[in-house]
Design an enzyme around this catalytic site. Structure first.
Site, PDB file in Angstrom:
ATOM      1  CD  GLU A  10       3.712   1.685   5.139  1.00 43.14           C
ATOM      2  OE1 GLU A  10       4.047   2.539   4.737  1.00 43.14           O
ATOM      3  OE2 GLU A  10       3.921   1.098   6.255  1.00 43.14           O
ATOM      4  CE  LYS A  52       5.600  18.012  10.471  1.00 43.85           C
ATOM      5  NZ  LYS A  52       4.276  18.270  10.728  1.00 43.85           N
ATOM      6  CD  GLU A  94      12.730   3.451  14.150  1.00 44.22           C
ATOM      7  OE1 GLU A  94      12.019   2.305  13.635  1.00 44.22           O
ATOM      8  OE2 GLU A  94      13.636   3.334  14.522  1.00 44.22           O
ATOM      9  CB  CYS A 113       4.781   1.200  11.013  1.00 42.45           C
ATOM     10  SG  CYS A 113       5.329   0.882  12.728  1.00 42.45           S
TER      11      CYS A 113
HETATM   12  P1  NAD Z   1       4.410  10.737   6.255  1.00 45.86           P
HETATM   13  O1  NAD Z   1       5.763  10.536   5.956  1.00 45.86           O
HETATM   14  O2  NAD Z   1       3.604  11.467   5.272  1.00 45.86           O
HETATM   15  O3  NAD Z   1       4.667  12.081   7.439  1.00 45.86           O
HETATM   16  C1  NAD Z   1       5.320  11.832   8.656  1.00 45.86           C
HETATM   17  C2  NAD Z   1       5.573  13.176   9.174  1.00 45.86           C
HETATM   18  O4  NAD Z   1       6.676  13.812   8.226  1.00 45.86           O
HETATM   19  C3  NAD Z   1       4.391  14.235   9.444  1.00 45.86           C
HETATM   20  O5  NAD Z   1       4.773  14.933  10.566  1.00 45.86           O
HETATM   21  C4  NAD Z   1       4.650  15.081   7.997  1.00 45.86           C
HETATM   22  O6  NAD Z   1       4.183  16.238   8.112  1.00 45.86           O
HETATM   23  C5  NAD Z   1       6.099  15.154   8.029  1.00 45.86           C
HETATM   24  N1  NAD Z   1       6.658  15.426   6.706  1.00 45.86           N
HETATM   25  C6  NAD Z   1       5.985  15.206   5.512  1.00 45.86           C
HETATM   26  N2  NAD Z   1       7.051  15.953   4.441  1.00 45.86           N
HETATM   27  C7  NAD Z   1       8.057  16.265   5.091  1.00 45.86           C
HETATM   28  C8  NAD Z   1       9.025  16.768   4.613  1.00 45.86           C
HETATM   29  N3  NAD Z   1       9.370  16.984   3.415  1.00 45.86           N
HETATM   30  N4  NAD Z   1      10.275  17.271   5.696  1.00 45.86           N
HETATM   31  C9  NAD Z   1      10.110  16.891   6.857  1.00 45.86           C
HETATM   32  N5  NAD Z   1       8.947  16.430   7.197  1.00 45.86           N
HETATM   33  C10 NAD Z   1       7.784  16.045   6.393  1.00 45.86           C
HETATM   34  O7  NAD Z   1       3.888   9.463   6.940  1.00 45.86           O
HETATM   35  P2  NAD Z   1       2.450   9.575   7.778  1.00 45.86           P
HETATM   36  O8  NAD Z   1       1.275   9.318   6.556  1.00 45.86           O
HETATM   37  O9  NAD Z   1       2.230  10.520   8.501  1.00 45.86           O
HETATM   38  O10 NAD Z   1       2.417   7.941   8.709  1.00 45.86           O
HETATM   39  C11 NAD Z   1       2.405   6.919   7.994  1.00 45.86           C
HETATM   40  C12 NAD Z   1       3.628   6.205   7.658  1.00 45.86           C
HETATM   41  O11 NAD Z   1       4.374   6.237   8.970  1.00 45.86           O
HETATM   42  C13 NAD Z   1       3.846   4.822   7.357  1.00 45.86           C
HETATM   43  O12 NAD Z   1       4.496   4.556   6.048  1.00 45.86           O
HETATM   44  C14 NAD Z   1       3.931   4.150   8.658  1.00 45.86           C
HETATM   45  O13 NAD Z   1       4.508   2.918   8.096  1.00 45.86           O
HETATM   46  C15 NAD Z   1       4.951   4.835   9.081  1.00 45.86           C
HETATM   47  N6  NAD Z   1       5.343   4.661  10.382  1.00 45.86           N
HETATM   48  C16 NAD Z   1       6.429   3.969  10.885  1.00 45.86           C
HETATM   49  C17 NAD Z   1       6.723   3.629  12.172  1.00 45.86           C
HETATM   50  C18 NAD Z   1       7.932   3.151  12.580  1.00 45.86           C
HETATM   51  O14 NAD Z   1       8.125   2.916  14.017  1.00 45.86           O
HETATM   52  N7  NAD Z   1       8.639   2.394  11.765  1.00 45.86           N
HETATM   53  C19 NAD Z   1       5.786   3.859  13.279  1.00 45.86           C
HETATM   54  C20 NAD Z   1       4.543   4.727  12.763  1.00 45.86           C
HETATM   55  C21 NAD Z   1       4.493   4.883  11.285  1.00 45.86           C
END
Ligand code: NAD
Length: 494
Positions: free
Chosen positions: A397, A191, A266, A300
Site C-alpha cells: 500500500e 486518540k 479497519e 484506504c
Molecule cells: P497508522 O497505523 O500509522 O496510525 C493510525 C493510528 O494509530 C494513529 O492515531 C497512530 O498514532 C496510532 N498508532 C500508531 N501506533 C500505535 C500503537 N502501537 N498502538 C496504538 N495506536 C497506535 O496509520 P496512518 O498512517 O495514520 O493512516 C493510514 C493508514 O490507515 C492506511 O494504511 C490506510 O489504508 C488506513 N485506513 C484504513 C481505513 C479503513 O476504513 N479501512 C480508513 C482510513 C485509513
C-alpha cells in the site's frame, strides 16, 4: 498557495479555535499534557509549522480512561432513555453542520485535504452521526424460544469504555467516529492521529455542547507508540475500534489479546479496479483515475491496481493519461486544485521510494514519477504500465498518487490477479455484462465490491475488509456488534 498560516483564508471561527488551547479534552476540560510536552502542527501544503498540540503521556491516558470509566459506571449517559440519546446526537450532528467551515478548514491545514474532498467528508460525517442517532431506540435484545420451564432473554448492553484510534487521512471523519459508541451507551476515549489532531478537539467540544455529559467523550492527543499503546493496554478500556495501517493493526491486536479485549480493525488496502472490454470506457477511466488521485491516493479504498483487459489496454491507458495530464496540483484552499499534498515530508519520501522501486523492477513509467514543486509535500499523479502483480508497487500500500496498470486476458485471470494480494478491502468491476458483474462480485475477496461505480458509501451500508484489511465492520448495522455485548438471563418458572 498560502505561504504561512497568517495568509491562509481562514474564517474567524477557525482563527479563534487555533488561538485557543489545543490539547486533550478530558472531563469536558481542555488540558495540556501532564508533563507539558507538545507536538508541532505542520501544514502539508507548505511544510510550515503553524502551532503545537499536547503530546500526551500514559498518565494522561489514565486520567481520560478514569473519566470515561466514572461516567460509564454512574450511568450519566448509559442510563439515559434512547429518545434522549437520539435528541442529543441529532443536536450534535446539527452543530457539526453549523461548523462545516471550521471542519473543512481544519481538514486542510493539518490534513492537507483539498476543499472539494472536504465537501464530501464533512457532510458524510454529519450523515453518519444522524444515522447512529436513530439507533438508541432500536437496540433490541432477543427472547430465544427455549422451553416452557424458562424465560430466557438475551439482552444487548453497551460494551463499556471504548478506545477509538483513528488515522490522519480524513480528519473530519473523527466527528462521526464515536457516534456508534455513543448510540450504544458507551463512554469514549478517542486518540486522533498526531499528524492531524485538530478536528477531534472541535468534535468533542461540540458533542459536549450538544448535551453529551462530561466524561463520556474524551480526547487524548499524542504518539501512537505512547498514548495509543497505553490505551490499548489499559485495563479500564473494554474495546478498541482501530482504523489505520495493517502493520499497526497487527500490533494492536497482539497487545489487546493480553486482556482478551474486543477489537475492530479497519486497515489498509491494495484494491483492484477491473476494466473489461465491454465497459463504458470513458466513465471507467474517469473513476479509475479519480480513485487514485483523490486525496492524493491517501484513501484506504484507492483503486491503485487497475486491471485492464488486454484488447482495450492501450486505448484505456491513453484515456487515463489524457485525463490525468495537467491536473492542477496545489494547496487545498484553492477551489481549482485537483490534487493536494500528501501528509508529510517523510511520507513523500516513502512514495518516491516506491516509485524508484517500480522503475527498478521493470515497470514502465508513462506519467509523472516525481515530487512536485519545492515547497510542501506534493507528488505528481503517476502511472506505471506493464506492471506484474508480483512487483512491489502492486503489492504494497503506497498511499500516494501512484497507479499500477496490469493487463489480463479473461475473467479467470482477472479474478486470480485481483485476489492475489494480502489485502481485501475493496474492488471495482467495470462491465456492461450483467452475468459477469454478478460472477465477479461473488468471486472477489473484498469487503466491498463496486460495479460500474467506485467509492460510493452510505452510513447504512457496512464497510470494512477481509484478510490484512481487517475485520469487524464500520458503518451499517454490523458496526454495532463491536460496541455492544450480550447478556443471557435464564429465569426458571416454578
Ligand atoms: P497508522 O497505523 O500509522 O496510525 C493510525 C493510528 O494509530 C494513529 O492515531 C497512530 O498514532 C496510532 N498508532 C500508531 N501506533 C500505535 C500503537 N502501537 N498502538 C496504538 N495506536 C497506535 O496509520 P496512518 O498512517 O495514520 O493512516 C493510514 C493508514 O490507515 C492506511 O494504511 C490506510 O489504508 C488506513 N485506513 C484504513 C481505513 C479503513 O476504513 N479501512 C480508513 C482510513 C485509513
Amino acid at each position: 498557495m498560502h505561504a504561512t498560516i497568517q495568509e491562509a483564508p481562514l474564517s474567524r471561527k477557525t482563527r479563534e479555535f487555533l488561538e485557543g488551547d489545543l490539547g486533550h479534552v478530558i472531563d469536558a476540560r481542555t488540558l495540556a499534557a501532564s508533563d507539558g510536552g507538545t507536538t508541532p502542527l505542520i501544514d502539508p501544503s507548505n511544510g510550515q509549522e503553524f502551532g503545537e498540540v499536547a503530546a500526551g503521556t500514559t498518565d494522561d491516558v489514565d486520567m481520560a480512561v478514569g473519566s470515561a470509566r466514572q461516567a460509564f459506571e454512574d450511568g450519566r449517559w448509559r442510563k439515559l432513555p434512547g429518545q434522549d440519546k437520539e435528541r442529543i446526537l441529532r443536536r450534535y450532528a446539527q452543530l457539526v453542520e453549523e461548523n462545516t467551515d471550521l471542519f473543512s478548514e481544519l481538514n486542510t491545514i493539518d490534513g492537507g485535504v483539498i476543499h472539494s474532498y472536504s465537501k464530501f467528508l464533512v457532510p458524510f460525517a454529519i450523515d453518519g452521526i444522524n444515522y447512529y442517532a436513530g439507533w438508541p431506540t432500536k437496540l433490541h435484545g432477543l427472547v430465544p424460544p427455549v422451553s416452557e420451564d424458562f424465560i430466557t432473554t438475551q439482552m444487548r448492553e453497551p460494551v463499556g469504555v471504548t478506545g477509538i484510534i483513528v488515522p490522519w487521512n480524513g480528519p473530519s471523519a473523527v466527528a462521526a467516529s464515536f457516534a456508534a459508541a455513543l448510540a450504544c451507551g458507551n463512554s469514549v476515549v478517542l486518540k486522533p492521529s498526531e499528524q492531524a489532531p485538530l478536528s477531534a478537539i472541535a468534535a468533542a467540544r461540540l458533542a459536549i455542547e450538544a448535551g453529551v455529559p462530561a466524561g463520556v467523550v474524551n480526547v487524548v492527543q499524542g504518539l501512537g507508540s505512547i498514548v495509543g499503546q497505553a490505551l490499548v493496554e489499559h485495563r479500564g478500556v473494554d474495546a478498541i475500534a482501530f482504523t489505520g495501517s495493517s502493520e499497526t493493526g497487527r500490533r494492536i491486536q497482539a497487545a489487546a489479546a493480553v486482556r482478551a479485549k474486543k477489537v475492530g480493525m479497519e486497515l489498509g488496502g491494495k484494491s483492484p479496479n477491473i476494466v473489461f472490454a465491454d465497459a463504458r470506457l470513458d466513465e471507467a477511466a474517469e473513476r479509475c483515475a479519480g480513485s487514485v488521485w483523490g486525496h492524493a491516493g491517501q484513501v484506504c479504498t484507492a483503486g491503485t491496481r487497475v486491471l485492464v483487459q488486454r484488447s482495450i489496454h492501450d486505448e484505456f491507458v491513453e484515456k487515463m493519461i489524457a485525463l490525468s495530464t495537467g491536473i492542477r496540483i496545489g494547496g487545498g484552499f484553492d477551489p481549482k486544485t485537483q490534487l493536494g499534498p500528501v501528509i508529510s515530508g517523510q511520507h513523500l519520501d516513502r512514495i518516491c521510494h516506491f516509485v524508484d522501486l517500480g522503475r527498478a523492477e521493470g515497470a514502465e513509467l508513462v506519467l509523472g514519477g516525481s515530487r512536485h514543486g519545492e515547497r510542501g509535500y506534493y507528488h505528481q499523479p503517476t502511472i506505471f504500465t506493464g506492471v506484474r502483480n508480483d512487483m512491489t508497487i502492486a503489492r504494497e500500500e503506497i498511499f500516494g498518487p501512484v497507479m499500477s496498470v496490469i493487463p489480463f486476458d479473461d475473467e479467470d485471470e482477472a479474478v486470480a490477479i485481483a485476489n492475489d494480494t494480502d489485502y481485501g478491502l475493496a474492488a471495482g468491476v467495470w462491465t456492461t455484462n450483467l452475468d459477469r458483474a454478478h460472477r465477479m462480485s461473488q468471486r472477489l475477496e473484498a469487503g466491498t465490491v463496486w460495479i460500474n461505480c467506485y467509492q460510493v458509501v452510505n452510513p447504512a451500508v457496512s464497510y470494512g475488509g477481509m484478510k490484512l484489511s481487517g475485520f469487524g465492520r464500520k458503518l451499517g448495522q454490523q458496526s454495532l456488534d463491536l460496541m455492544t455485548t450480550t447478556k443471557s438471563v435464564w429465569i426458571k418458572l416454578a
